[in-house]
Design an enzyme around this catalytic site. Structure first.
Site, PDB file in Angstrom:
ATOM      1  N   GLU A 146      13.826  44.193  39.063  1.00 45.72           N
ATOM      2  CA  GLU A 146      14.983  44.284  38.150  1.00 45.72           C
ATOM      3  C   GLU A 146      14.537  43.998  36.721  1.00 45.72           C
ATOM      4  OE1 GLU A 146      17.431  41.443  40.841  1.00 45.72           O
ATOM      5  OE2 GLU A 146      18.884  42.662  39.761  1.00 45.72           O
ATOM      6  N   TRP A 176      19.416  35.403  43.359  1.00 51.56           N
ATOM      7  CA  TRP A 176      18.178  35.270  42.592  1.00 51.56           C
ATOM      8  C   TRP A 176      17.667  36.664  42.264  1.00 51.56           C
ATOM      9  CZ3 TRP A 176      18.306  32.877  47.585  1.00 51.56           C
ATOM     10  CH2 TRP A 176      17.830  33.687  48.622  1.00 51.56           C
ATOM     11  N   ARG A 181      21.477  41.002  50.768  1.00 55.35           N
ATOM     12  CA  ARG A 181      22.662  40.485  51.458  1.00 55.35           C
ATOM     13  C   ARG A 181      22.386  39.683  52.722  1.00 55.35           C
ATOM     14  NH1 ARG A 181      26.118  45.765  52.048  1.00 55.35           N
ATOM     15  NH2 ARG A 181      24.344  46.909  51.182  1.00 55.35           N
ATOM     16  N   CYS A 194      23.723  46.013  46.808  1.00 54.22           N
ATOM     17  CA  CYS A 194      22.878  44.817  46.831  1.00 54.22           C
ATOM     18  C   CYS A 194      21.931  44.825  48.023  1.00 54.22           C
ATOM     19  CB  CYS A 194      23.754  43.561  46.867  1.00 54.22           C
ATOM     20  SG  CYS A 194      22.806  42.031  46.989  1.00 54.22           S
TER      21      CYS A 194
END
Ligand code: ARG
Length: 391
Positions: free
Chosen positions: A263, A258, A88, A85
């Site tokens: 993506e 979010w 973070r 991720c």
């Protein structure tokens, strides 16, 4: 001594799905977590009494119960430890809904819809997790089979092509087998939730439409996409990863942050095995799709990603761009170091799928060690998300 339920198997530590965690292992993992929790949250309090109490509880019941404060910190640190991720920096802002008293499919479906509304927050997306009943030695906890709370159906058409998201073909087929009537037949039909109680029998629950915030995707300029009627959902809420804290497995614990625009624009809508839209976008742009060296794919990717960011912005829905998010990730690394912690990361997942080397996260390496607490993928959960069920 009661038998233990399956732990989350492919996290750090690499347990196998059927392995039952022994009391000693559970007590050791619990002690590690309680120690971390005290070090970070209660630095002036000795963890020993709490560790002793947890050991006793494990000896008596085969498991132990986290306090809400422990659960909250555990869920946040699991995010902090998510090597894939990039987002973070805000791990401490994760809001935790403690719903461990709920273990039946109806309640989970109802609360999942409430989760989505609270996370959507009228467009100002809030990072949120809802934690349902964990596995116990006597009974596995509930499971959400959908990979995310919001997923679009993929229907196999008579011609052999796919209408919708090919990623969800298996889950769509399973939903239909379980009695789902099917959606309206668009490329973006929201699938029902498929949830099983501890008995393992999947049941269907339609999401109330007001829980599903979506954004119509249109470019800021140039030829429009109206005939394509593109859209995407605002909240990416992972529903089938297992939250592992101090040896306790919370398999039903949907969580969201979010979106980062890429993506959607560089993967979901663009991948050849997803919506595969680059040829159609390139056509609209008048590019020569017969020649790789016209860089039609690259140019279409940039335009599609501009359209995603523009559309979310226009709709007032939170979305990150990959340049900003990359800078934030480096800020996260600095901030963590100031707290004496080294950030671990998986380069292949952190580097954005377009313009990688134009972002600062590309130009360095990362330690990929996996720490706990963690969100882990369960192979059984992945099979369920593919609609595989021998029931
Ligand atoms: N990549 C996944 C998707 O496109 C979502 C993964 C989580 N993403 C996030 N921004 N929290 O649906």
């Amino acid at each position: 001594m009661p038998a233990k339920p399956p732990g989350c198997p492919v996290g750090p530590g690499g347990r196998v799905p059927s392995a039952r965690i022994a009391d000693d292992d559970l007590a050791a993992e619990a002690a590690d977590f309680i120690t971390l929790y005290h070090r970070e949250e209660l630095p002036h309090q000795d963890p020993a009494p709490r560790i002793a109490a947890v050991r006793e509880e494990i000896a008596a019941t085969g498991t132990y119960r986290h306090t809400t404060a422990e659960l909250t910190h555990g869920a946040r640190v699991a995010w902090r430890n998510s090597n894939r991720c990039i987002g973070r920096l805000y791990w401490r802002s994760l809001k935790v809904r403690d719903h461990r008293h709920l273990d039946d499919a109806e309640s989970i479906a109802r609360e999942a819809a409430i989760h989505l509304r609270q996370a959507s927050n009228g467009g100002r997306i809030r990072p949120l997790i809802t934690v349902f009943a964990p596995d116990t030695p006597h009974r596995p906890g509930p499971r959400i089979w959908n990979e995310q709370l919001i997923r679009y159906a993929g229907y196999r058409t008579p011609s052999g092509s796919v209408l919708g998201d090919p990623r969800n073909l298996g889950l769509t087929e399973l939903a239909l087998d379980l009695g789902w009537a099917g959606g309206p037949g668009t490329p973006f039909d929201v699938l029902p939730l498929i949830i099983a109680d501890g008995d393992g029998k999947p049941r269907l629950f339609e999401l109330p439409p007001e829980s599903v915030l979506e954004v119509a995707i249109e470019p800021p300029d140039g030829p429009d996409y109206r005939d394509l009627a593109l859209r995407w959902h605002a909240v990416p809420a992972i529903a089938n990863m297992c939250l592992e804290i101090g040896g306790v497995s919370y398999a039903a614990a949907p969580f969201n942050g979010w979106y980062m625009g890429t993506e959607i624009g560089a993967r979901n809508l663009a991948d050849v095995d997803r919506y595969d839209l680059l040829p159609r976008i390139a056509e609209r742009l008048g590019l020569n799709t017969a020649d790789d060296r016209s860089l039609w794919r690259d140019r279409a990717l940039v335009e599609l990603n501009r359209a995603v960011l523009h559309s979310f912005d226009r709709a007032g829905v939170t979305v990150a761009d990959h340049h900003t998010e990359s800078r934030r990730f480096l800020a996260h690394i600095d901030r963590e170091r100031a707290h004496g912690r080294e950030v671990t990361a998986d380069w292949a997942w952190i580097v954005p799928p377009i313009s990688g080397a134009a972002t600062p996260v590309f130009h360095r390496t990362y330690d990929a060690t996996e720490h706990r607490p963690a969100y882990v993928h369960h192979p059984d959960a992945e099979a369920r998300a593919r609609g595989e069920w021998a029931g």
